[in-house]
Design a protein around this motif. Structure first.
Motif, PDB file in Angstrom:
ATOM      1  N   SER A  54       0.335-112.435 -15.102  1.00  0.00           N
ATOM      2  CA  SER A  54       0.604-113.630 -15.892  1.00  0.00           C
ATOM      3  C   SER A  54       0.584-114.887 -15.026  1.00  0.00           C
ATOM      4  CB  SER A  54       1.966-113.513 -16.584  1.00  0.00           C
ATOM      5  OG  SER A  54       2.263-114.686 -17.316  1.00  0.00           O
ATOM      6  N   HIS A  57      -1.840-117.985 -15.473  1.00  0.00           N
ATOM      7  CA  HIS A  57      -1.311-119.326 -15.727  1.00  0.00           C
ATOM      8  C   HIS A  57      -1.841-120.326 -14.706  1.00  0.00           C
ATOM      9  CE1 HIS A  57       1.335-119.380 -19.158  1.00  0.00           C
ATOM     10  NE2 HIS A  57       1.914-118.259 -18.781  1.00  0.00           N
ATOM     11  N   GLN A  81      -5.349-121.070 -15.747  1.00  0.00           N
ATOM     12  CA  GLN A  81      -5.348-121.855 -16.981  1.00  0.00           C
ATOM     13  C   GLN A  81      -4.917-123.301 -16.725  1.00  0.00           C
ATOM     14  OE1 GLN A  81      -2.794-119.009 -19.117  1.00  0.00           O
ATOM     15  NE2 GLN A  81      -4.395-118.821 -20.679  1.00  0.00           N
ATOM     16  N   ALA A  82      -3.932-123.473 -15.847  1.00  0.00           N
ATOM     17  CA  ALA A  82      -3.447-124.820 -15.535  1.00  0.00           C
ATOM     18  C   ALA A  82      -4.531-125.639 -14.845  1.00  0.00           C
ATOM     19  CB  ALA A  82      -2.204-124.738 -14.649  1.00  0.00           C
ATOM     20  N   SER A 142      -7.387-126.392 -17.460  1.00  0.00           N
ATOM     21  CA  SER A 142      -7.019-127.380 -18.485  1.00  0.00           C
ATOM     22  C   SER A 142      -6.456-128.664 -17.886  1.00  0.00           C
ATOM     23  CB  SER A 142      -5.983-126.770 -19.444  1.00  0.00           C
ATOM     24  OG  SER A 142      -4.819-126.361 -18.738  1.00  0.00           O
ATOM     25  N   LEU A 180       2.426-127.502 -15.481  1.00  0.00           N
ATOM     26  CA  LEU A 180       2.615-126.054 -15.605  1.00  0.00           C
ATOM     27  C   LEU A 180       2.930-125.405 -14.256  1.00  0.00           C
ATOM     28  CD1 LEU A 180      -0.268-125.143 -18.092  1.00  0.00           C
ATOM     29  CD2 LEU A 180       2.185-125.210 -18.570  1.00  0.00           C
ATOM     30  N   CYS A 228       4.417-121.476 -13.769  1.00  0.00           N
ATOM     31  CA  CYS A 228       3.903-120.780 -12.576  1.00  0.00           C
ATOM     32  C   CYS A 228       5.028-120.418 -11.609  1.00  0.00           C
ATOM     33  CB  CYS A 228       2.842-121.626 -11.880  1.00  0.00           C
ATOM     34  SG  CYS A 228       1.322-121.841 -12.840  1.00  0.00           S
ATOM     35  N   TYR A 254       4.105-114.421 -21.372  1.00  0.00           N
ATOM     36  CA  TYR A 254       2.790-114.044 -21.887  1.00  0.00           C
ATOM     37  C   TYR A 254       2.459-114.778 -23.186  1.00  0.00           C
ATOM     38  CZ  TYR A 254       1.291-110.454 -18.603  1.00  0.00           C
ATOM     39  OH  TYR A 254       0.827-109.806 -17.474  1.00  0.00           O
ATOM     40  N   MET A 289       2.937-117.835 -23.666  1.00  0.00           N
ATOM     41  CA  MET A 289       2.306-119.079 -23.227  1.00  0.00           C
ATOM     42  C   MET A 289       0.933-118.842 -22.591  1.00  0.00           C
ATOM     43  SD  MET A 289       4.116-121.391 -24.341  1.00  0.00           S
ATOM     44  CE  MET A 289       5.695-121.386 -25.194  1.00  0.00           C
ATOM     45  N   ASN A 290       0.645-117.600 -22.195  1.00  0.00           N
ATOM     46  CA  ASN A 290      -0.718-117.275 -21.765  1.00  0.00           C
ATOM     47  C   ASN A 290      -1.661-117.242 -22.960  1.00  0.00           C
ATOM     48  OD1 ASN A 290       0.635-115.238 -19.266  1.00  0.00           O
ATOM     49  ND2 ASN A 290      -0.965-116.721 -18.786  1.00  0.00           N
ATOM     50  N   HIS A 315      -1.814-121.001 -25.224  1.00  0.00           N
ATOM     51  CA  HIS A 315      -1.697-121.903 -24.081  1.00  0.00           C
ATOM     52  C   HIS A 315      -1.699-123.369 -24.522  1.00  0.00           C
ATOM     53  CE1 HIS A 315      -2.744-123.805 -20.195  1.00  0.00           C
ATOM     54  NE2 HIS A 315      -2.058-122.785 -19.711  1.00  0.00           N
TER      55      HIS A 315
END
Length: 295
Positions: free
Chosen positions: A38, A42, A45-46, A49, A54, A59, A269, A271-272, A275
Motif C-alpha cells: 500500500s 501510495h 500515486q502521489a 497525481s 499525501l 505515506c 487501502y 484510499m488506494n 484515490h
C-alpha cells in the motif's frame, strides 16, 4: 523428553513475554507485506497525481505501520525482547495519526467542492483545527511511548500518557465525524448554516451548491468508511491501554490483529482504490467553474 522441554520453553517464553503470548509470525509477515504494498502504491500515486500532502500523511502512516509490524515479526523470534515490543507498540499507536490527517484534508476539499455554506466551519479550518489536534495527539502519544521505552521497571506511567493521546484523538475523530455528518445532512436537505457567508468573492462562489457527482459521492463514502475504521481502532486502543499491560485485551492477539491491524489496512487501502488524485479531480458544475474563471 525433548518435546516436553520444548513445550516448557514455549510456555515460559509466553509467561515472560510483555504481550503475554508469542506474536504469530505468519500474521506479522502478512501485515508487513500488505502495508508495504500500500505504501509503495501510495507513493507512486502521489507522484503521478502530484498530490504532495499525501507524503507526510498516508505515506508516513504506511511506513510507520511497516516498522510496527516488523517489530511484531521480530518479537515472533524473541517474544521477551523489550526493544521489539516497544517498537511495535509505539509504531502501531502512532502510525494511524497521519492517515487521519489525510481524512481531515479530504473532507475540507469535498466541502469546498460541494458548497461551503452547508459546513459549520470554512473548509480550511478542517485542516487547521483537526490537523493541529492530530499533531497534539501525536506528540502526547510519542511522549508516552518514549517514557514507556525508557522505563527500567514500570512502563505504566508512559502507557497512561499514551492513553491520554489516544483519548484525545478519539474525541477529535468524534467531533470531526459529527461535523461531517452535519454537512452531509444539510447538503442533502439544502439547509445552509449561513447562506450569506461571503467573507470574500471566492468564498461566495464556493458556497454555491454544486451537484454530488459520482466521483464525489464515491470519495465521500470512502472517506466515511475510512473514518469508521479509524474510529473503531481508536476505541479498541483506548480500551486496551485502559485495561493495562497485563489485561485480557492486550493479552488476546486476535483482538489486536482484527481491531488494529485489519482496520488500518482497510482504511489505507480504501484510499488506494478511491484515490483523491482521481476522485477529487475538478469535475464540478461547469457553471460554477465559469463564474470562478470570470472572477
Amino acid at each position: 523428553m525433548s518435546v516436553f522441554n520444548g513445550t516448557a520453553t514455549i510456555l515460559q517464553e509466553q509467561s515472560d513475554s510483555p504481550y503475554n503470548y508469542i506474536p504469530s509470525r505468519s500474521v506479522a509477515i502478512i501485515f508487513v507485506v500488505l502495508f508495504g504494498i500500500s505504501t509503495v502504491a501510495h507513493t507512486g500515486q502521489a507522484i503521478y497525481s502530484r498530490i504532495w500532502w499525501l507524503f507526510p500523511t498516508i505515506c508516513i502512516c504506511g511506513i510507520v505501520e511497516v516498522a510496527g509490524w516488523s517489530g511484531r515479526l521480530w518479537s515472533s523470534f524473541n517474544a521477551t525482547n523489550s526493544d521489539a515490543f516497544m517498537l511495535q507498540i509505539c509504531a502501531t499507536i502512532l502510525a494511524p495519526t497521519p492517515l487521519l490527517a489525510a481524512n481531515f484534508v479530504i473532507l475540507g476539499r469535498i466541502i469546498r467542492r460541494l458548497g461551503t455554506s452547508y459546513s459549520r466551519l470554512p473548509p480550511r479550518w478542517y485542516t487547521i483545527i483537526f490537523c493541529t489536534c492530530d499533531f497534539v495527539s501525536l506528540i502526547i502519544q510519542g511522549t508516552g511511548g518514549g517514557l514507556a521505552a525508557s522505563a527500567d521497571v514500570d512502563a505504566t506511567p508512559g502507557a497512561n500518557v499514551m492513553l491520554g493521546g489516544i483519548v484525545f484523538q478519539l474525541v477529535t475523530i468524534s467531533v470531526y465525524s459529527a461535523l461531517a455528518v452535519e454537512f452531509f445532512v444539510r447538503f442533502i436537505h439544502d439547509r445552509p448554516v449561513d447562506p450569506k457567508r461571503n467573507d470574500s468573492t471566492a468564498t461566495l462562489l464556493t458556497s454555491l451548491k454544486s451537484p454530488m457527482t459520482p466521483k464525489l459521492k464515491t470519495m465521500f463514502i470512502a472517506l466515511a468508511f475510512s473514518t469508521v475504521c479509524l474510529f473503531i481502532r481508536a476505541v479498541y486502543r483506548t480500551i486496551e491501554l485502559t485495561d493495562g499491560w497485563s489485561g485480557r485485551i492486550i493479552s488476546t492477539e486476535i483482538y489486536f490483529n482484527v481491531l488494529d491491524g485489519a482496520m488500518i489496512v482497510l482504511a489505507i487501502y480504501t484510499m488506494n482504490f478511491v484515490h483523491p488524485g482521481i476522485f477529487l479531480r475538478d469535475d464540478e458544475d461547469p457553471k460554477v467553474i465559469e463564474k470562478r474563471n470570470i472572477v
